[in-house]
Design a protein around this motif. Structure first.
Motif, PDB file in Angstrom:
ATOM      1  N   ARG A   1       1.152  -1.605  -0.197  1.00  9.74           N
ATOM      2  CA  ARG A   1      -0.234  -0.059  -0.133  1.00  9.74           C
ATOM      3  C   ARG A   1       0.965   1.253   0.412  1.00  9.74           C
ATOM      4  NH1 ARG A   1      -5.275   1.102   1.076  1.00  9.74           N
ATOM      5  NH2 ARG A   1      -5.953   2.964   1.235  1.00  9.74           N
TER       6      ARG A   1
ATOM      7  N   SER B   1       1.474   5.610   0.081  1.00 11.28           N
ATOM      8  CA  SER B   1       0.425   6.085   0.327  1.00 11.28           C
ATOM      9  C   SER B   1       1.098   7.437  -0.197  1.00 11.28           C
ATOM     10  CB  SER B   1       0.271   6.757   1.652  1.00 11.28           C
ATOM     11  OG  SER B   1      -0.595   5.856   2.404  1.00 11.28           O
TER      12      SER B   1
ATOM     13  N   SER C   1      -3.737   6.903  -1.461  1.00  7.16           N
ATOM     14  CA  SER C   1      -3.107   5.803  -1.671  1.00  7.16           C
ATOM     15  C   SER C   1      -3.583   4.747  -2.722  1.00  7.16           C
ATOM     16  CB  SER C   1      -3.891   5.307   0.247  1.00  7.16           C
ATOM     17  OG  SER C   1      -3.637   6.165   0.867  1.00  7.16           O
TER      18      SER C   1
ATOM     19  N   GLN D   1      -3.650   0.694  -3.326  1.00  4.37           N
ATOM     20  CA  GLN D   1      -3.239  -0.521  -2.510  1.00  4.37           C
ATOM     21  C   GLN D   1      -3.404  -1.181  -4.130  1.00  4.37           C
ATOM     22  OE1 GLN D   1      -4.157  -1.811   0.309  1.00  4.37           O
ATOM     23  NE2 GLN D   1      -3.549  -3.815  -0.731  1.00  4.37           N
TER      24      GLN D   1
END
Length: 115
Positions: free
Chosen positions: A19, A21, A78, A80
């Motif tokens: 993930r 960010s 973000s 993912q």
């Protein structure tokens, strides 16, 4: 002045997840889209995912169904990434688009997918 700080890159095995960010600070006036790009060695930088301030999202065909872009209410965008493949190896950049100020790029974070 807008500043972007990216985090979350690293080394992961094929099939794994990461993930990313991107935390934005400063004035968000005129913001209309938040994006993730990537650049692999010897290749051009390419758009991976995009979300507009109206919550419309777009993905490149190569990541559709595996990657999800999202934005929270603290101006963090973000990415993912699931079911990662070796061909996802690249430096990933976030980019914010502003109506008057133009684009603002993050510093990039390395993602390496390898066994």
């Amino acid at each position: 002045q807008v500043q972007l700080v990216e985090s979350g890159g690293g080394l992961v095995q094929p099939g794994g997840s990461l993930r990313l960010s991107c935390a934005a600070s400063g004035s968000m006036f005129g913001l209309y889209a938040m994006n993730w790009y990537r650049q692999a060695p010897g290749k051009q930088r390419e758009l991976v995912a995009r979300t507009s301030t109206r919550a419309n999202t777009n993905y490149s065909d190569s990541v559709k169904g595996r990657f999800t872009i999202s934005r929270d209410n603290t101006n963090t965008v973000s990415l993912q990434m699931n079911n990662l493949k070796p061909e996802d190896t690249a430096v990933y950049y976030c980019k914010l688009d502003f109506l008057a100020a133009g684009p603002v790029w993050g510093q990039g974070t390395q993602v390496t997918v390898s066994s």
